[in-house]
Design a protein around this motif. Structure first.
Motif, PDB file in Angstrom:
ATOM      1  N   GLU B 125      37.844 -34.953  14.283  1.00 38.67           N
ATOM      2  CA  GLU B 125      38.880 -33.930  14.509  1.00 38.67           C
ATOM      3  C   GLU B 125      38.259 -32.557  14.733  1.00 38.67           C
ATOM      4  OE1 GLU B 125      41.688 -33.340  11.296  1.00 38.67           O
ATOM      5  OE2 GLU B 125      42.740 -31.760  12.383  1.00 38.67           O
ATOM      6  N   ILE B 126      37.130 -32.298  14.069  1.00 42.10           N
ATOM      7  CA  ILE B 126      36.494 -30.986  14.195  1.00 42.10           C
ATOM      8  C   ILE B 126      36.080 -30.727  15.637  1.00 42.10           C
ATOM      9  CG2 ILE B 126      34.390 -29.712  13.559  1.00 42.10           C
ATOM     10  CD1 ILE B 126      34.793 -30.773  10.725  1.00 42.10           C
ATOM     11  N   LYS B 127      35.691 -31.785  16.347  1.00 45.59           N
ATOM     12  CA  LYS B 127      35.254 -31.621  17.737  1.00 45.59           C
ATOM     13  C   LYS B 127      36.397 -31.855  18.723  1.00 45.59           C
ATOM     14  CE  LYS B 127      30.362 -32.499  17.074  1.00 45.59           C
ATOM     15  NZ  LYS B 127      29.971 -33.504  16.063  1.00 45.59           N
ATOM     16  N   CYS B 128      37.616 -31.941  18.211  1.00 41.75           N
ATOM     17  CA  CYS B 128      38.776 -32.161  19.089  1.00 41.75           C
ATOM     18  C   CYS B 128      38.685 -33.497  19.820  1.00 41.75           C
ATOM     19  CB  CYS B 128      38.933 -31.016  20.088  1.00 41.75           C
ATOM     20  SG  CYS B 128      40.359 -31.189  21.176  1.00 41.75           S
ATOM     21  N   TYR B 129      38.105 -34.497  19.186  1.00 43.51           N
ATOM     22  CA  TYR B 129      38.070 -35.818  19.811  1.00 43.51           C
ATOM     23  C   TYR B 129      39.430 -36.501  19.644  1.00 43.51           C
ATOM     24  CZ  TYR B 129      32.951 -35.494  20.261  1.00 43.51           C
ATOM     25  OH  TYR B 129      31.682 -35.129  20.600  1.00 43.51           O
ATOM     26  N   LEU B 130      39.690 -37.463  20.499  1.00 41.64           N
ATOM     27  CA  LEU B 130      40.951 -38.200  20.415  1.00 41.64           C
ATOM     28  C   LEU B 130      41.082 -38.811  19.019  1.00 41.64           C
ATOM     29  CD1 LEU B 130      40.972 -39.803  23.966  1.00 41.64           C
ATOM     30  CD2 LEU B 130      42.588 -38.126  23.075  1.00 41.64           C
ATOM     31  N   CYS B 266      42.644 -28.462  22.465  1.00 41.65           N
ATOM     32  CA  CYS B 266      41.649 -27.891  21.566  1.00 41.65           C
ATOM     33  C   CYS B 266      40.229 -28.007  22.115  1.00 41.65           C
ATOM     34  CB  CYS B 266      41.765 -28.507  20.177  1.00 41.65           C
ATOM     35  SG  CYS B 266      41.838 -30.303  20.141  1.00 41.65           S
ATOM     36  N   VAL B 267      40.050 -28.759  23.197  1.00 42.22           N
ATOM     37  CA  VAL B 267      38.715 -28.855  23.806  1.00 42.22           C
ATOM     38  C   VAL B 267      38.160 -27.458  24.049  1.00 42.22           C
ATOM     39  CG1 VAL B 267      37.479 -29.546  25.895  1.00 42.22           C
ATOM     40  CG2 VAL B 267      39.120 -31.112  24.844  1.00 42.22           C
ATOM     41  N   GLU B 268      39.033 -26.596  24.554  1.00 41.32           N
ATOM     42  CA  GLU B 268      38.615 -25.224  24.828  1.00 41.32           C
ATOM     43  C   GLU B 268      38.177 -24.512  23.549  1.00 41.32           C
ATOM     44  OE1 GLU B 268      41.830 -22.666  25.880  1.00 41.32           O
ATOM     45  OE2 GLU B 268      40.550 -21.231  26.916  1.00 41.32           O
ATOM     46  N   PHE B 269      38.850 -24.835  22.449  1.00 42.07           N
ATOM     47  CA  PHE B 269      38.600 -24.105  21.202  1.00 42.07           C
ATOM     48  C   PHE B 269      37.302 -24.534  20.515  1.00 42.07           C
ATOM     49  CE2 PHE B 269      43.488 -24.332  21.046  1.00 42.07           C
ATOM     50  CZ  PHE B 269      43.583 -23.323  21.988  1.00 42.07           C
ATOM     51  N   VAL B 270      36.747 -25.664  20.914  1.00 39.97           N
ATOM     52  CA  VAL B 270      35.517 -26.125  20.267  1.00 39.97           C
ATOM     53  C   VAL B 270      34.287 -25.905  21.149  1.00 39.97           C
ATOM     54  CG1 VAL B 270      36.754 -27.801  18.851  1.00 39.97           C
ATOM     55  CG2 VAL B 270      35.779 -28.539  21.025  1.00 39.97           C
ATOM     56  N   GLU B 271      34.471 -25.274  22.295  1.00 36.86           N
ATOM     57  CA  GLU B 271      33.321 -25.058  23.181  1.00 36.86           C
ATOM     58  C   GLU B 271      32.262 -24.166  22.532  1.00 36.86           C
ATOM     59  OE1 GLU B 271      34.991 -23.695  26.891  1.00 36.86           O
ATOM     60  OE2 GLU B 271      34.760 -25.692  27.781  1.00 36.86           O
ATOM     61  N   GLU B 272      32.700 -23.121  21.836  1.00 37.30           N
ATOM     62  CA  GLU B 272      31.723 -22.234  21.196  1.00 37.30           C
ATOM     63  C   GLU B 272      30.919 -23.012  20.150  1.00 37.30           C
ATOM     64  OE1 GLU B 272      30.524 -19.368  21.904  1.00 37.30           O
ATOM     65  OE2 GLU B 272      29.327 -19.187  20.077  1.00 37.30           O
ATOM     66  N   LEU B 273      31.634 -23.855  19.385  1.00 37.47           N
ATOM     67  CA  LEU B 273      30.967 -24.681  18.371  1.00 37.47           C
ATOM     68  C   LEU B 273      29.968 -25.645  19.021  1.00 37.47           C
ATOM     69  CD1 LEU B 273      30.824 -25.918  15.427  1.00 37.47           C
ATOM     70  CD2 LEU B 273      32.624 -27.483  16.173  1.00 37.47           C
ATOM     71  N   MET B 274      30.413 -26.309  20.085  1.00 33.63           N
ATOM     72  CA  MET B 274      29.604 -27.391  20.632  1.00 33.63           C
ATOM     73  C   MET B 274      28.543 -26.915  21.633  1.00 33.63           C
ATOM     74  SD  MET B 274      32.534 -30.340  21.009  1.00 33.63           S
ATOM     75  CE  MET B 274      31.381 -31.662  21.439  1.00 33.63           C
ATOM     76  N   TYR B 275      28.866 -25.862  22.383  1.00 29.79           N
ATOM     77  CA  TYR B 275      27.958 -25.452  23.460  1.00 29.79           C
ATOM     78  C   TYR B 275      27.493 -24.005  23.351  1.00 29.79           C
ATOM     79  CZ  TYR B 275      30.602 -29.454  25.233  1.00 29.79           C
ATOM     80  OH  TYR B 275      31.219 -30.658  25.368  1.00 29.79           O
ATOM     81  N   GLY B 276      28.020 -23.271  22.344  1.00 26.61           N
ATOM     82  CA  GLY B 276      27.743 -21.834  22.264  1.00 26.61           C
ATOM     83  C   GLY B 276      26.257 -21.509  22.245  1.00 26.61           C
ATOM     84  N   GLN B 277      25.465 -22.372  21.624  1.00 26.76           N
ATOM     85  CA  GLN B 277      24.033 -22.066  21.525  1.00 26.76           C
ATOM     86  C   GLN B 277      23.344 -22.115  22.882  1.00 26.76           C
ATOM     87  OE1 GLN B 277      21.238 -25.008  19.997  1.00 26.76           O
ATOM     88  NE2 GLN B 277      22.951 -26.413  19.689  1.00 26.76           N
TER      89      GLN B 277
END
Lengths: 358, 285
Positions: B125-130, B266-277
């Motif tokens: 859920e944290i990564k907005c997965y199905l 929520c895919v958009e909302f987790v981009e910083e978490l997943m790809y921000g680095q």
């Protein structure tokens, strides 16, 4: 293997199975659609939006092809697909370092071969006519020119991708800045919307793959599912639009019946959807009419004075299919987006190291 | 009605309700749902669970956070969650699982513990997965059932997840998926959905309860009153559990006049978490 064989058979013989049942010829008896219990035309089913007909008519092309002309062009595509879809042999040599310079889905070091693709095999037939563009108004089959204001936006220092962006022709070769942030990548690459405005509105063929759409219809609700990125657009029948403060990726869709045509009115887009560079004030009116047992006529009119000097209209036939729709879980295994950004950072590091050496 | 007779009737009704209450908890109440034009119970509408199952499907007390670390006198929130304060706490819940603790096999129980310890990295859920099934049903978001004579479709607000329910069994799922392959049939008042073909990537809740790709879920949707629907799910996964087990809960119709699914991409909302680095100029992380 079964699927492989089937694909090959389909691509070779497609041209022999022309879809004749799509739309009645002019002068034919009007088609009487099956109806739902509340007396409305039943639009439900799964449709394959793939077609060879492009959105805009190529320069120097006439508006309508004869049956023979269309068949000849469709045959060329079928042969090309058959060749491109042949299994890759294990004995082939490795591609040259850095890729062979070719672009496209299978370009560079090799990606998809045609087995994976389903870009359309036939020209769309509307009123018995084989069309060379989806756009019917303006009559030249071209999207009207951008207003000066829209051209200005397109020239901004940072131009963010638009919902009609296609599958990347070749990641790595785009202009400086395109790989700086995830937000600069196309919406399809980010798994936010399918590419090529497949979800719409307007829902367009993406000329690549996964073109299926499903309609489920009740008295109060019409749901339009886009296969790519599993986007379900829920049309509220006889409802009012949300306040302008609420914006949606696919806009806010409300529906009504005009005779036997479902009319869907969509506004309230986000400023990130940006279909062909449009503003968030874009207004789309779609008209769905069941014209044959296996076909819907889909017509869309787009109005956005901040982008085009006049509204424009397109139409094409949605052909029913009994193919199932499988889950399109995009984000869940989106290794590409991370690797595209990482690759860009690596390239920058390598270039910096090279510079320091000199 | 005299007040004496009134009191008598009231008492009788109360006694009847009292004795019926335990039955009502375990089996579908005898309510005949309004029908669709084709004569099936009408499940159309926007529904939502109102419970704490997405935190933990089992009965649980409140705890400081979903991820904790040892403090001098007991657990305190893990560092990344500290600033959330009370917002990051786990609300208590009576649980939705019928019967005692979940029948984990010993290895699986260890894996559940590991999932809990790695919650921040591991909960899909944290990564907005199905969300998978049954979790989609009781996430804190509404979902809409669109039911016609020829199709039943579930659209979930969370992550824009969808399920098309096959009304004719299409056979073995050709490939594993996040939301599974659903085949539906009617048993009187109840819509029974057989869901198979899952991958092993989804969880049941934020507490690390999980399954393998051998999961099979049989869901039962039964309308219990104009605005309540009973939801039951039987979970079968011989790789993770020693026996099948069941969860049940009421689902409620959203009452707002303008109730509708809104965008929660929520895919958009987790981009910083997943790809921000990997930004050219990374933000402070």
């Amino acid at each position: 293997m079964n699927r492989l064989v089937r694909m090959a058979v389909i691509s070779v013989f497609t041209f022999t199975i022309t879809v004749t049942a799509q739309a009645p010829k002019p002068g034919a008896k009007p088609y009487s659609p099956p109806r739902t219990p509340d007396g409305r035309p039943n639009l439900q089913g799964t449709y394959d939006l793939a077609t060879l007909t492009p959105l805009e008519r190529p320069a120097g092309t006439k508006a309508i092809l004869t049956e023979d002309e269309a068949a000849k062009l469709e045959r060329q595509v079928a042969v090309q697909n058959e060749v491109r879809g042949r299994p890759i042999t294990g004995e082939r040599s490795a591609p040259p370092k850095g890729g062979d310079g070719s672009t496209g889905a299978a370009g560079g070091v090799g990606g998809y071969n045609n087995f994976w693709l389903d870009a359309g095999s036939e020209y769309t037939i509307v009123n018995g006519e084989r069309r060379t563009s989806l756009v019917i108004d303006p009559p030249d089959g071209r999207v009207p020119a951008l207003t000066p204001e829209a051209r200005q936006r397109a020239l901004a220092r940072i131009v963010r991708p638009t919902s009609d962006t296609t599958e990347s022709r070749d990641p790595g070769l785009e202009p400086a800045g395109s790989y700086d942030d995830p937000e600069r990548r196309p919406l399809g690459e980010r798994c936010l919307l399918g590419f090529g405005s497949t979800s719409g509105p307007p829902a367009l063929p993406n000329y690549f793959y996964n073109n299926l759409h499903q309609i489920v219809q009740t008295k109060d609700t019409v749901m339009i599912l886009t296969e790519m990125v599993h986007d379900a657009r829920i049309v509220r029948m006889n409802a009012e639009h949300l306040p302008k403060t609420i914006r949606k990726w696919m806009g806010d869709s409300i529906g009504r019946w005009e005779g036997d045509t479902l009319v869907v009115d969509t506004t309230n887009f986000t400023d990130k959807t940006r279909f062909r560079g449009a503003t968030e004030d874009m207004h789309v009116v779609e008209r769905f009419t069941r014209v044959a047992p296996n076909a819907l006529l889909y017509r869309f009119t787009i109005d956005d004075p901040g982008t085009w000097a006049r509204p424009w209209t397109g139409e094409y036939t949605w052909v029913a299919t009994d193919k199932p729709i499988y889950e399109y879980a995009c984000h869940e295994s989106n290794y590409a987006l991370e690797n595209i950004l990482r690759g860009a950072r690596r390239r920058e590091a390598d270039e910096a190291a090279q510079k320091n050496k000199k | 009605m005299s007040s004496r007779i009134y009191r008598f009737v009231l008492a009788a009704v109360l006694v009847a309700l009292w004795t019926l209450a335990p039955v009502a908890q375990t089996q579908a109440p005898a309510y005949r749902a309004p029908r669709t034009p084709d004569g099936k119970p009408d499940l159309n509408g926007i529904w939502q669970a109102l419970n704490e199952a997405n935190y933990d499907i089992e009965m649980h007390m409140a705890r400081p956070a979903l991820a904790v670390r040892p403090g001098p006198y007991g657990p305190v929130p893990a560092t990344p969650l500290l600033r959330l304060g009370a917002v990051g706490a786990v609300p208590p819940g009576m649980g939705v699982v019928e019967g005692g603790p979940l029948p984990y096999k010993p290895d699986a129980l260890a894996k559940r513990k590991q999932n809990q310890e790695n919650w921040l990295d591991a909960d899909p859920e944290i990564k907005c997965y199905l969300p998978g099934v049954p979790r989609a049903t009781y996430m804190p978001y509404p979902f809409q059932i669109i039911q016609s004579a020829s199709a039943i479709f579930f659209a979930y607000q969370y992550a824009g997840a969808v399920r098309n329910l096959y009304l004719k069994d299409p056979g073995e799922p050709p490939i594993d998926s996040w939301m599974g392959q659903s085949t539906a049939r009617w048993e009187g008042e109840t819509l029974v959905v057989d869901v198979r073909g899952f991958n092993d990537q989804t969880w049941f809740d934020r507490s690390g309860n999980f399954h393998s790709d051998k999961l099979r879920v049989v869901e039962r949707y039964t309308r219990a009153s104009p605005d309540v629907m009973l939801y039951e799910a039987t979970i079968e996964d011989p790789e993770v559990f020693t026996r099948p087990w069941k969860m049940s809960m009421p689902l409620y119709r959203r009452q707002e006049k303008n109730a509708q699914l809104m965008d929660f991409k929520c895919v958009e909302f987790v981009e910083e978490l997943m790809y921000g680095q990997w930004r050219k100029k990374p933000l402070e992380r």
